[in-house]
Design an enzyme around this catalytic site. Structure first.
Site, mmCIF file in Angstrom:
data_model
loop_
_atom_site.group_PDB
_atom_site.id
_atom_site.type_symbol
_atom_site.label_atom_id
_atom_site.label_comp_id
_atom_site.label_asym_id
_atom_site.label_seq_id
_atom_site.Cartn_x
_atom_site.Cartn_y
_atom_site.Cartn_z
ATOM 1 N N MET A 142 0.839 -1.206 0.000
ATOM 2 C CA MET A 142 0.000 0.000 0.000
ATOM 3 C C MET A 142 0.867 1.246 0.000
ATOM 4 S SD MET A 142 -2.971 1.386 0.045
ATOM 5 C CE MET A 142 -3.098 3.172 -0.036
ATOM 6 N N GLU A 143 0.500 2.175 -0.890
ATOM 7 C CA GLU A 143 1.354 3.328 -1.214
ATOM 8 C C GLU A 143 1.199 4.516 -0.266
ATOM 9 O OE1 GLU A 143 -1.365 2.267 -2.902
ATOM 10 O OE2 GLU A 143 -2.403 3.891 -3.937
ATOM 11 N N GLU B 161 4.558 0.690 -5.928
ATOM 12 C CA GLU B 161 4.150 1.596 -4.840
ATOM 13 C C GLU B 161 4.899 2.915 -4.920
ATOM 14 O OE1 GLU B 161 1.544 0.622 -3.630
ATOM 15 O OE2 GLU B 161 1.681 -1.528 -4.063
HETATM 16 N N1 BES Z 1 -3.359 0.742 -3.688
HETATM 17 C C1 BES Z 1 -3.071 -0.642 -3.788
HETATM 18 C C2 BES Z 1 -3.425 -1.411 -2.546
HETATM 19 C C3 BES Z 1 -4.900 -1.661 -2.424
HETATM 20 C C4 BES Z 1 -5.486 -2.687 -3.141
HETATM 21 C C5 BES Z 1 -5.685 -0.914 -1.589
HETATM 22 C C6 BES Z 1 -6.841 -2.907 -3.029
HETATM 23 C C7 BES Z 1 -7.034 -1.126 -1.489
HETATM 24 C C8 BES Z 1 -7.613 -2.139 -2.205
HETATM 25 C C9 BES Z 1 -1.594 -0.878 -4.085
HETATM 26 O O1 BES Z 1 -0.957 0.161 -4.757
HETATM 27 C C10 BES Z 1 -1.542 -2.050 -5.005
HETATM 28 O O2 BES Z 1 -1.950 -1.933 -6.123
HETATM 29 N N2 BES Z 1 -1.064 -3.182 -4.515
HETATM 30 C C11 BES Z 1 -1.035 -4.400 -5.266
HETATM 31 C C12 BES Z 1 0.353 -4.804 -5.622
HETATM 32 C C13 BES Z 1 0.793 -4.193 -6.914
HETATM 33 C C14 BES Z 1 2.235 -4.513 -7.221
HETATM 34 C C15 BES Z 1 -0.053 -4.623 -8.065
HETATM 35 C C16 BES Z 1 -1.621 -5.474 -4.391
HETATM 36 O O3 BES Z 1 -1.725 -5.225 -3.197
HETATM 37 O O4 BES Z 1 -1.951 -6.523 -4.901
HETATM 38 ZN ZN ZN Z 2 -1.369 0.297 -6.747
#
Ligand code: BES
Ligand code: ZN
Length: 872
Positions: free
Chosen positions: A279-280, A314
């Site tokens: 999470m960013e 991220e």
């Molecule tokens: N912003 C997301 C995390 C997130 C995902 C928050 C779903 C709320 C709901 C983060 O930037 C993200 O995309 N994480 C991915 C990994 C990424 C390398 C594709 C994940 O958590 O799968």
């Molecule tokens: Zn993301």
């Protein structure tokens, strides 16, 4: 250009889920004191507000919090009393004021307390066992999409940006982290008050607090930005790789965006229990351990790639998402698709030999396969409720979104694309945007009709099938079949298709140049196939996010010239052919012929498509024909694996380890290859001398599990419980779901209901179990009988992951009917659309089996023979 309401393609946001705009936050001063032992927290907040018009009440978001000691200070220091009322269903707090509050500046104060939950959202509790065997607790946050309101009262909407001044009050022995660096700290009576510097103006979903017995590495300086990895004690040796990637990524993005890193420092924090991959949070990025902590000496290539991609993703968000943010959740695709695009660009520069853009082909294909269903959705899609926001994080947002951005980048040219992105970020820094703002920036930089082209990809579901005629290309919507009775189709009608065409001439003639066309509703003329033999490649380079169908003659030409195609062009030829097979527009033999012609192809993604197709055949083939299937797997994959060998050869390519693992696993499982199984067992038993090479360990475990030898399950389980690295833990956990036996599958399912498997992993493991050909049906029975418990136990965002595994239950009509009936009667609140999509895909898989089962044995026997004949 400013974001205006009428620029929002999906209409006005739903008022029920938007707070009034009469009062806006400017600064939050938050003091939070978590009690890790009691799993509770208390806090106070002062929010500086701008009051736009006189009000008698102030409405913000709050959920699962008790609020007290409310007061409001109006313009000129006037103090107003206030009462507060919480509406749990609406997740809102209403502060009623004793007197009207005039326009101007005001400050709202209140105290609050809450519980550190174990649902991996809001302010929650994570635990781990330390080196002395003691259970330790970490308090940490996950706010996105809409759970900041569970940690403190706030205007929990992405376009209510504010400055956050956080103070954490913690036990003296604990470390504390938040978005910005520590400004000062004081110790008093065993308690530490850590005050963090004010953040930049940012959205609530990016706020982070982490408190616990954690350690931080020494900072690495990257052009003045200190970067650290924060981890559980004793894991510092697993941090250097992530630090190296982060340093590369920060430099890469600073250069690409031509904007300095917007925060003050970067902490990359490994959390033992984490719902997503990462999470960013600005300056305080949180990760699950497997996505951050890794030892290159004991990791598989694919595991290293994953860490690099997640870290880069991220960090890309620090600019794209944190500095410039979508106005509302319907725009989340731009956030996530762009971060996915940048992660790939960045890692491609970090390790060119990994060819991550080619590997992205397989992710894109997964998105297109979903997008071939009538129950797909447009990439940008209206969002109202929190559950709808959470439901947006799927393959269409990430992978289809990234695919259409890549298509656009390749069409405009990388430099014009980058310049447009720079202009967009600069214009909207610290503010919010709608999608059209990006198109406008790209349009003014490039002079191309970017908005019209992209709207056709973003605002309707599906993608076209481009048919290559004798002297023109045409498009039609593609689907696996007609829409299910009574169900609407989200698949669009016509697209603005960037079509690149090149010609493969007859022998000895150099390849022709690439032509660039924009295909609309009318056919577009292209040159006829060369008279001297050869063929045309439509979707040259392979970046178009559409499917292509060639006439039979030209297809034969292409199959004969597979080696002349670019890797992605070849990949697309197989992917599109397989989609046509599933759509009953070609027989399975068409794919097998292509597979037999792959020869020395070294691309793991292309071979993964072949393995995927053979795996579906394995699920549906009649028992009597399974030997023919196994023989086909061996003759299609065996020669390629033999040339690779079990152990790395001198000077082999960077992607060879992934290909080796893929082929080994398929041969050892669906191929039932006796020699592969024997060697896997030998290495597992340790008689091969030393540990199993990391790159093939997962595959070896699968090949061992397939043999069902007594004692192996217990051995895998013991190793899962005592792993050397997070990656090893996951390899062995996944292997526990691989034994083709109903009792062992149920045993692993029971682990998922216990504390033996963290809830961050259990839903994924249940999905793997449902896809276990032998054990899946028995696990499905258990899933049904424990349904409510599973939903309550697993984080809401992962329910869809668990359900997705059921699309593999396609071997028998009675099972797939049962899955459909049960899930129709038991809706999954956060995953309604995923369930409908899974059921449609299940029907496609089941239909493939029913159509092809009678002749599949003969078709497979033919494939075995054809490939076998080519064997050196
Ligand atoms: N912003 C997301 C995390 C997130 C995902 C928050 C779903 C709320 C709901 C983060 O930037 C993200 O995309 N994480 C991915 C990994 C990424 C390398 C594709 C994940 O958590 O799968
Ligand atoms: Zn993301």
């Amino acid at each position: 250009m400013p974001a205006t309401d009428d620029a929002a393609p999906s209409g006005a946001p739903d008022a029920a889920f938007r707070l009034p705009r009469t009062v806006e936050p400017r600064t939050y001063r938050l003091t939070i004191a978590p009690d890790l032992a009691a799993a509770t927290f208390t806090g106070t907040v002062e929010i500086d507000l701008t009051v736009h018009e006189p009000v008698t009440e102030i409405v913000c978001n709050a959920a699962e919090l008790a609020l007290a000691e409310v007061s409001v200070e109006g313009p000129g220091g006037t103090r107003l009393d206030a009462t507060v009322e919480l509406d749990e269903a609406a997740e809102r707090a209403t502060f009623r004021l004793s007197d009207p509050l005039g326009a101007g500046e005001a400050t709202l104060r209140c105290t609050f307390d809450g519980v550190l939950n174990d649902k991996l959202r809001g302010f929650y509790r994570s635990t781990f066992t330390d080196q002395s065997g003691t259970t330790r607790t970490v308090a940490t946050t996950q706010m996105e999409s809409t759970d900041a309101r569970r940690a403190f009262p706030c205007w929990d909407e992405p376009d209510r940006k504010a400055v956050f001044e956080v103070t954490l009050v913690v036990d003296e022995g604990l470390a504390a982290f938040s978005n910005s660096p520590v400004a000062d700290e004081a110790v008093e009576g065993g308690t530490r008050r850590v005050r963090f510097a004010p953040t930049m103006k940012m959205s609530t979903y990016l706020v982070a607090f982490v408190v616990g017995p954690l350690e931080a590495t020494d900072p690495v300086d990257v052009e003045g930005v200190p970067v650290r990895v924060v981890h559980a004690p004793g894991k510092g040796n697993l941090a250097p790789f992530a630090l190296e990637v982060a340093a590369h990524a920060l430099r890469f993005f600073t250069d690409y965006f031509a904007i300095a890193y917007p925060g003050d420092k970067v902490d990359l924090v490994a959390i033992p229990d984490f719902a997503f991959g990462a999470m960013e949070n600005l300056g305080c990025v949180t990760f699950r351990e497997t996505a951050l902590l890794i030892d290159p000496a004991t990791a598989a290539r694919t595991e290293l790639e994953r860490v690099a991609l997640v870290v880069a993703h991220e960090l890309a968000h620090m600019w794209f998402g944190d500095l410039v943010t979508m106005r509302w959740w319907e725009g989340i695709w731009l956030n996530e698709a762009f971060a996915t695009f940048m992660e790939t660009l960045c890692v491609d520069a970090f390790r060119p030999g990994w060819e991550v853009w080619v590997s992205f082909g397989i992710s894109r294909e997964a998105a297109m396969a979903l997008d071939d269903l009538h129950s797909t959705r447009p990439i940008e899609y209206p969002v109202g409720s929190p559950a709808e926001a959470d439901g947006m994080f799927d393959l269409l947002t990430y992978e289809k979104g990234c695919s259409v951005l890549r298509m656009l980048e390749q069409f405009l040219g990388p430099d014009r694309f980058r310049d447009g992105v720079r202009a967009y970020l600069t214009a909207h820094a610290y503010a919010n945007t709608v999608t059209a703002d990006l198109w406008d920036a790209l349009e003014s930089v490039s002079g191309e009709p970017v908005r019209a082209v992209m709207d056709s990809w973003i605002l309707q579901g599906g993608h076209p099938l481009v048919t290559v005629g004798p002297d023109a290309v045409t498009q039609e919507p593609f689907a696996y079949g007609p829409a299910p009775a009574g169900a609407p189709s989200a698949i669009g009608d016509r697209w603005q298709v960037p079509v690149l065409v090149r010609t493969l001439h007859g022998e000895r003639v150099p390849p022709g140049a690439t032509e660039r066309h924009l295909l609309g509703p009318d056919p577009v003329p292209i040159p006829p196939p060369p008279a001297d033999g050869g063929a045309r490649v439509v979707n040259a380079g392979g970046w178009g996010a559409y499917r292509t169908a060639y006439g039979p003659g030209e297809l034969v030409e292409l199959v004969g010239r597979l080696a002349d195609l670019a890797t992605l062009e070849r990949f697309n030829l197989l992917a599109d052919t397989w989609a046509l097979v599933l759509a009953d527009r070609a027989g399975p033999g068409a794919l097998l012929d292509l597979a037999a012609g792959l020869g020395d192809d070294g691309d793991p993604s292309t071979w993964a498509l072949v393995v995927g197709a053979l795996t579906l055949c394995d699920r549906v083939v009649a028992a009597a024909d399974r030997p023919a299937l196994q023989a086909a797997v061996r003759s299609l994959l065996g020669p390629r694996f033999e040339r690779l060998g079990w152990d790395p050869g001198a000077g082999e390519g960077e992607r060879a380890p992934s290909l080796r693992a893929l082929l080994l696993q398929a041969l050892g499982t669906v191929g039932a290859d006796p020699a592969v199984r024997a060697e896997a067992a030998r290495r597992f038993d340790g008689t091969g001398g030393g540990p199993i090479a990391p790159d093939i360990e997962s595959a070896v475990l699968q090949a061992v599990a397939a043999q069902l030898r007594p004692g192996d399950y217990e051995a895998v389980y013991a190793r899962y419980r005592d792993p050397a690295t997070p990656q090893e833990e996951l390899r062995y956990l996944n292997a526990l779901a691989a034994f083709p036996d109903a009792d062992l599958a149920v045993r692993t399912f029971e682990l998922c209901r216990s504390d033996e498997v963290r809830t961050q992993n259990a839903p994924y493991l249940v999905a793997v179990l449902l896809a276990n050909r032998v054990g899946g049906p028995a696990v499905w029975e258990r899933v049904k009988s424990n349904w409510d418990e599973l939903l309550a136990r697993f984080p809401v965002n992962s329910h869809s992951r668990m359900v997705e595994g059921a699309k593999a239950l396609c071997g028998q009509r009675s099972t797939s009917d049962d899955v459909t009936r049960f899930l129709t009667e038991h809706p999954v609140a956060h995953s309604e659309r995923t369930v409908v999509q899974m059921l449609e895909r299940l029907a496609v898989n089941t239909g493939f089996g029913e159509r092809n089962r009678p002749q599949l044995g003969a078709v497979l026997a033919g494939a075995g023979g054809a490939a076998g004949a080519d064997r050196p």
